[in-house]
Design a protein around this motif. Structure first.
Motif, PDB file in Angstrom:
ATOM      1  N   TRP A 126      37.163  33.817  43.680  1.00  0.00           N
ATOM      2  CA  TRP A 126      36.667  35.160  43.394  1.00  0.00           C
ATOM      3  C   TRP A 126      37.825  36.138  43.298  1.00  0.00           C
ATOM      4  O   TRP A 126      38.935  35.875  43.734  1.00  0.00           O
ATOM      5  N   SER A 129      38.021  43.768  41.798  1.00  0.00           N
ATOM      6  CA  SER A 129      38.745  44.689  40.918  1.00  0.00           C
ATOM      7  C   SER A 129      39.583  45.654  41.750  1.00  0.00           C
ATOM      8  O   SER A 129      39.307  45.890  42.929  1.00  0.00           O
ATOM      9  N   MET A 134      33.961  46.142  41.136  1.00  0.00           N
ATOM     10  CA  MET A 134      33.425  44.939  40.504  1.00  0.00           C
ATOM     11  C   MET A 134      34.028  43.695  41.143  1.00  0.00           C
ATOM     12  O   MET A 134      35.088  43.748  41.786  1.00  0.00           O
ATOM     13  N   ALA A 136      34.549  39.334  40.248  1.00  0.00           N
ATOM     14  CA  ALA A 136      34.411  38.185  39.351  1.00  0.00           C
ATOM     15  C   ALA A 136      34.530  36.924  40.179  1.00  0.00           C
ATOM     16  O   ALA A 136      35.248  36.894  41.184  1.00  0.00           O
ATOM     17  N   THR A 151      32.256  31.315  34.786  1.00  0.00           N
ATOM     18  CA  THR A 151      32.757  32.581  35.317  1.00  0.00           C
ATOM     19  C   THR A 151      31.725  33.679  35.119  1.00  0.00           C
ATOM     20  O   THR A 151      31.174  33.845  34.025  1.00  0.00           O
ATOM     21  N   VAL A 153      30.610  37.957  36.401  1.00  0.00           N
ATOM     22  CA  VAL A 153      31.044  39.233  36.965  1.00  0.00           C
ATOM     23  C   VAL A 153      29.811  40.032  37.347  1.00  0.00           C
ATOM     24  O   VAL A 153      28.701  39.808  36.828  1.00  0.00           O
ATOM     25  N   PHE A 180      41.598  42.225  36.830  1.00  0.00           N
ATOM     26  CA  PHE A 180      40.800  43.017  35.897  1.00  0.00           C
ATOM     27  C   PHE A 180      41.734  43.928  35.106  1.00  0.00           C
ATOM     28  O   PHE A 180      42.777  44.359  35.611  1.00  0.00           O
ATOM     29  N   ASN A 184      38.445  47.891  33.451  1.00  0.00           N
ATOM     30  CA  ASN A 184      37.400  46.938  33.850  1.00  0.00           C
ATOM     31  C   ASN A 184      36.564  46.430  32.674  1.00  0.00           C
ATOM     32  O   ASN A 184      35.405  46.038  32.853  1.00  0.00           O
ATOM     33  N   LEU A 187      38.792  40.688  31.625  1.00  0.00           N
ATOM     34  CA  LEU A 187      39.192  39.915  32.787  1.00  0.00           C
ATOM     35  C   LEU A 187      40.358  39.024  32.389  1.00  0.00           C
ATOM     36  O   LEU A 187      40.293  38.308  31.383  1.00  0.00           O
ATOM     37  N   MET A 213      34.543  41.100  28.779  1.00  0.00           N
ATOM     38  CA  MET A 213      33.453  40.944  29.733  1.00  0.00           C
ATOM     39  C   MET A 213      32.109  41.401  29.180  1.00  0.00           C
ATOM     40  O   MET A 213      31.156  41.602  29.935  1.00  0.00           O
TER      41      MET A 213
END
Length: 376
Positions: A126, A129, A134, A136, A151, A153, A180, A184, A187, A213
């Motif tokens: 993981w 951000s 956020m 991911a 993956t 988010v 990020f 944002n 990614l 993203m």
């Protein structure tokens, strides 16, 4: 309430064990007037969070939350790894149950509501951000010769959860999140040789790429990728990429402006036999960076020795230089502090938190426990 949690009221927090030192003083100054009134109703609480490893038989760790308003401490004993500071909690992987967990300042611990491995998952990674809005995560499944990575988010509260990338199958290669973009919207990820990172003292990257993203799944390699299995760092619209210099005397640092596609190279300083480098952190204003450079002698033997120096990078003058004398263990920079004039650093080999002043390179130990950060 977790069975292994304890609340200790009130006494001096861990960071004061070795005297009142600059790190805590700086953090307490903004709330000193609140303390004087002794009235905390409606005031948001802020916690400093610390880690102590191997505190019990079997290797369990202790997470301690120190309330900066009341000086109260809450400690949880957990058997975890990859501790990540969130807003008001600590995210970690339970080594026994292999579940992703959250630890809270009230002593509670529970499973993360939406980041969890499934029956086919062999690894979960993981990334939070930079603005802590956020997260991911990747779920890697399959066999080592046939890896697939999924993956996703989401916002921290689980809203806007969606899958952004499905990769594989690949032979011994998995994708993992690295950073990020500043806004944002993208990614940055790496095609990572599976298992190699377990033996590297610092994160290393093999094939960095960017993915939109928006859920389209569109991705492309970042400039000059794939590259060597070396360190990298992101921030302020920049990618910093380490590369062994042509004469093997050190590490060049390639600086990429990801918006303007401009590349510059900062030549290596000749510090021979320092072959491990990484953990690049950029200052919040993007003017400087620091990374760790390490030497290992007699690897795997009883007389193995380690030395680490920090390299200070000036991104305006495009220079780099050694910031410290050799430190006799693996250490890694964690965060900038004091208006970008000092670095907080820790070690994976021993508990403790240290500060280094950029002006004179002086080292000060500021805590016996490992500082994870400030949550609130």
């Amino acid at each position: 309430m977790a069975a292994n949690a304890s609340v200790q009221r009130p006494r001096y927090p861990i960071i004061l064990i070795r005297r009142i030192l600059p790190l805590l003083i700086l953090l307490l100054l903004p709330i000193a007037s609140l303390h004087a009134r002794q009235n905390f109703e409606g005031v948001p609480h802020i916690w400093q969070v610390f880690l102590q490893r191997d505190v019990e038989t079997g290797g369990a760790d202790r997470i301690t939350f120190v309330d900066l308003l009341t000086a109260e401490q809450t400690a949880l004993v957990v058997d975890g790894e990859r501790y990540t500071l969130m807003r008001g909690s600590v995210l970690y992987l339970d080594r026994i149950t292999r579940r992703v967990m959250l630890a809270f300042p009230d002593g509670d611990s529970r499973e993360h509501p939406f980041i969890q491995p499934d029956a086919q998952t062999r690894r979960v990674d993981w990334l939070l951000s930079a603005d802590a809005k956020m997260i991911a995560w990747t779920l890697t499944g399959g066999t080592s010769e046939n890896l697939t990575t999924r993956t996703s988010v989401a916002n921290l509260d689980g809203s806007n959860l969606h899958e952004v990338f499905l990769d594989g199958p690949r032979n011994a290669i998995r994708a993992m999140p690295v950073a990020f973009s500043t806004d944002n919207t993208h990614l940055y990820m790496d095609f990572q040789p599976d298992g190699f990172s377990d033996f590297a003292p610092y994160p290393q990257f093999a094939g960095l790429f960017t993915i939109n993203m928006d859920g389209s799944g569109i991705w492309e390699y970042l400039p000059d990728e794939p590259a060597c299995f070396c360190g990298a760092g992101f921030g302020s619209g920049l990618m910093l990429r380490l590369k062994v210099s042509a004469d093997l005397s050190g590490f060049d640092l390639n600086v990429y402006n990801l918006t303007g596609q401009v590349e510059q190279t900062i030549l290596a300083q000749p510090i021979r036999n320092y072959t491990q480098a990484g953990n690049i952190i950029l200052s919040p204003d993007g003017s400087r960076a620091v990374y760790a450079l390490a030497q290992i002698q007699n690897f795997g033997r009883a007389d193995q020795s380690v030395q680490t120096v920090f390299m200070l990078v000036d991104l305006q003058r495009m220079t780099q230089r050694a910031l410290t004398e050799p430190i006799t263990t693996f250490v890694e920079p964690v965060t900038w502090t004091e208006d970008n004039t000092a670095i907080i650093f820790t070690s994976r080999q021993r508990d403790g938190t240290w500060k280094i002043n950029l002006a004179d390179g002086a080292l000060v130990r500021v805590a016996d426990a490992t500082f994870l950060g400030t949550a609130g």
